[in-house]
Motif scaffolding. Sequence first.
Motif, PDB file in Angstrom:
ATOM      1  N   UNK A   1      48.470  12.114  68.995  1.00  0.00           N
ATOM      2  CA  UNK A   1      47.778  10.994  69.628  1.00  0.00           C
ATOM      3  C   UNK A   1      47.614  11.222  71.132  1.00  0.00           C
ATOM      4  N   UNK A   2      48.541  11.958  71.751  1.00  0.00           N
ATOM      5  CA  UNK A   2      48.412  12.295  73.171  1.00  0.00           C
ATOM      6  C   UNK A   2      47.397  13.416  73.399  1.00  0.00           C
TER       7      UNK A   2
ATOM      8  N   UNK B   1      53.378   4.347  66.666  1.00  0.00           N
ATOM      9  CA  UNK B   1      52.271   4.640  65.742  1.00  0.00           C
ATOM     10  C   UNK B   1      50.982   4.003  66.256  1.00  0.00           C
ATOM     11  N   UNK B   2      49.941   4.804  66.471  1.00  0.00           N
ATOM     12  CA  UNK B   2      48.656   4.219  66.878  1.00  0.00           C
ATOM     13  C   UNK B   2      48.103   3.286  65.795  1.00  0.00           C
ATOM     14  N   UNK B   3      47.342   2.324  66.233  1.00  0.00           N
ATOM     15  CA  UNK B   3      46.688   1.420  65.278  1.00  0.00           C
ATOM     16  C   UNK B   3      45.661   2.194  64.444  1.00  0.00           C
ATOM     17  N   UNK B   4      45.287   1.659  63.294  1.00  0.00           N
ATOM     18  CA  UNK B   4      44.355   2.389  62.418  1.00  0.00           C
ATOM     19  C   UNK B   4      43.011   2.721  63.059  1.00  0.00           C
ATOM     20  N   UNK B   5      42.613   1.994  64.107  1.00  0.00           N
ATOM     21  CA  UNK B   5      41.325   2.268  64.762  1.00  0.00           C
ATOM     22  C   UNK B   5      41.473   3.196  65.970  1.00  0.00           C
ATOM     23  N   UNK B   6      42.566   3.942  66.046  1.00  0.00           N
ATOM     24  CA  UNK B   6      42.848   4.744  67.240  1.00  0.00           C
ATOM     25  C   UNK B   6      41.806   5.836  67.460  1.00  0.00           C
TER      26      UNK B   6
ATOM     27  N   UNK C   1      63.013 -10.970  63.154  1.00  0.00           N
ATOM     28  CA  UNK C   1      61.903 -10.976  62.186  1.00  0.00           C
ATOM     29  C   UNK C   1      60.705 -10.216  62.748  1.00  0.00           C
ATOM     30  N   UNK C   2      60.391 -10.469  64.025  1.00  0.00           N
ATOM     31  CA  UNK C   2      59.270  -9.773  64.646  1.00  0.00           C
ATOM     32  C   UNK C   2      59.515  -8.274  64.719  1.00  0.00           C
ATOM     33  N   UNK C   3      60.741  -7.890  65.056  1.00  0.00           N
ATOM     34  CA  UNK C   3      61.066  -6.468  65.169  1.00  0.00           C
ATOM     35  C   UNK C   3      60.956  -5.767  63.820  1.00  0.00           C
ATOM     36  N   UNK C   4      61.544  -6.358  62.790  1.00  0.00           N
ATOM     37  CA  UNK C   4      61.465  -5.747  61.459  1.00  0.00           C
ATOM     38  C   UNK C   4      60.013  -5.624  61.007  1.00  0.00           C
ATOM     39  N   UNK C   5      59.241  -6.658  61.247  1.00  0.00           N
ATOM     40  CA  UNK C   5      57.842  -6.635  60.795  1.00  0.00           C
ATOM     41  C   UNK C   5      57.080  -5.503  61.487  1.00  0.00           C
ATOM     42  N   UNK C   6      57.287  -5.376  62.781  1.00  0.00           N
ATOM     43  CA  UNK C   6      56.555  -4.334  63.511  1.00  0.00           C
ATOM     44  C   UNK C   6      56.953  -2.939  63.044  1.00  0.00           C
ATOM     45  N   UNK C   7      58.248  -2.713  62.870  1.00  0.00           N
ATOM     46  CA  UNK C   7      58.711  -1.392  62.439  1.00  0.00           C
ATOM     47  C   UNK C   7      58.166  -1.057  61.053  1.00  0.00           C
ATOM     48  N   UNK C   8      58.164  -2.022  60.155  1.00  0.00           N
ATOM     49  CA  UNK C   8      57.676  -1.775  58.791  1.00  0.00           C
ATOM     50  C   UNK C   8      56.174  -1.547  58.759  1.00  0.00           C
ATOM     51  N   UNK C   9      55.422  -2.311  59.535  1.00  0.00           N
ATOM     52  CA  UNK C   9      53.970  -2.084  59.603  1.00  0.00           C
ATOM     53  C   UNK C   9      53.691  -0.712  60.199  1.00  0.00           C
ATOM     54  N   UNK C  10      54.438  -0.330  61.230  1.00  0.00           N
ATOM     55  CA  UNK C  10      54.269   1.005  61.815  1.00  0.00           C
ATOM     56  C   UNK C  10      54.532   2.106  60.778  1.00  0.00           C
TER      57      UNK C  10
ATOM     58  N   UNK D   1      43.416   1.672  74.269  1.00  0.00           N
ATOM     59  CA  UNK D   1      44.643   1.680  73.481  1.00  0.00           C
ATOM     60  C   UNK D   1      45.416   0.395  73.790  1.00  0.00           C
ATOM     61  N   UNK D   2      45.681  -0.402  72.761  1.00  0.00           N
ATOM     62  CA  UNK D   2      46.347  -1.688  72.972  1.00  0.00           C
ATOM     63  C   UNK D   2      47.844  -1.537  73.205  1.00  0.00           C
TER      64      UNK D   2
END
Length: 463
Positions: free
Chosen positions: A281-282, A184-189, A117-126, A199-200
């Motif tokens: 991003x780099x 994927x960088x966070x929206x505040x990157x 569940x955690x993996x799917x959520x992270x990939x989809x948010x990314x 960078x978190x």
Amino acid sequence: MDDKQTSVGTQALRRSYFNTVLPGQDIEEGAFLPTADELPPKRTPFISLLNAALQIGVRTGLADGTPLEKDRLLDAARKSAGMDDFGDPWFERPLDALLEAIAAEAKLNAAGVFAARQQFHKVLVDRLWAQDWFRRHPEILERSIPRPVVIVGPMRSGTTRMHRLLASDHRFSHMRSFETISPVPRPDFEDVLAGEKEDFRPILAARIMKVARLANPRTLSIHPTGPYEPEEELGLLVSSMYGMKHEAQWQVPTYGRWCEGVDATPAYRAMADMLRLIGWSQQESSIKPWILKTPQHMLDLPALLTVFPDARLIFTHRDPKAVVGSAASLAWNQTIIYSDDVRPEDIGREWLRKTGLQVDRMMAARRGIPADRMIDVHYDDMDRDWRGTMDRVYNFLGLEIDPAVPAMEDFLDRSRGLKRTPHRYSLAQYGLTDGEVADRMEGYIDAFDLRSELLAARLVDHG
């Protein structure tokens, strides 16, 4: 001790092993029965404790016990990100196949469901965040990816060592481990680029690696890494819900066969866009060639070359007995974390089949690739003379090696610190024999002169 006593003793050992490590698994009559030194590694107590805690959490409502269903996963990602554009909807096809296979085959325990569940959520948010970056910065998708150097070889054939040696050379671009975990960088990157925030993603990667080591302390010997170590792009294919990463952590054979039967070009196009985002991003020049590698490319060379038509290919080869044994060991050590019902012989058979298919497809695809676009490197040659082998590689790439040698030597010194113990395994642990592997891989062995290596194989990965 007579044969009957040996059989009874082995049966008892087998039952004891699975009753204490994988509770509830039935031992079928006639099942593969290893001797004491042929048992695959055990799961750590940490996972059993985590399972028990999560089971209590589900019963009491403190943990999510809902099924892994596509609509629920998509809605949760939309709500979390506050966005609704996932980009190319092609990813929903492999997602459907994967969720069906998980439900029917994976036999996930409580920790497995939680991690999935955690993996799917992270990939989809990314995915949502990526589309937002492309919208806000259209110049990202205009970045070129010229003449990438792609390392292609079976899992455990020395691709990581080759990748990290080349990544030591500042003339190439490469992904780091935290970027394959969080591409994927966070929206505040932009605040990170301005020096106003940290960078978190490397912090998150370090935390995930600590948990992974608790779940499986063999992680360091199988695939030593750290947040900033060079890493493969398999995580970018995962962003399309595609690829072997899922098969190496869950028992999902029907999903694997679905992926083997589909044109992977959409997943590779999405991967290229993610590379563009990572390069941006780099803050790296888009002129620098990328160093890429993942065993997935063995299956998908036509798709790879459609998306990267000017790629230069380094093929790595190793004794198939070591490749299959090491791949089965890697998959076993991950799968037992997520399932209480997994048989080592099933893992062995699947990775023998999978490795054989990789080799068959690679050999077929090579017939259409010009000879000056590819080079072959043997694992044992790298063990015996890494510098001489890398001289050959650099001649192929048309580059002087001397400027890169100090950094390569630093990597080799550092890698010895990362890899504290060798990765040891055997075919017998996974119900396989030398002869079975040799018979299945005979064409590959003959084509790349691996027979002497097969006879003198050492089933130990040193780096």
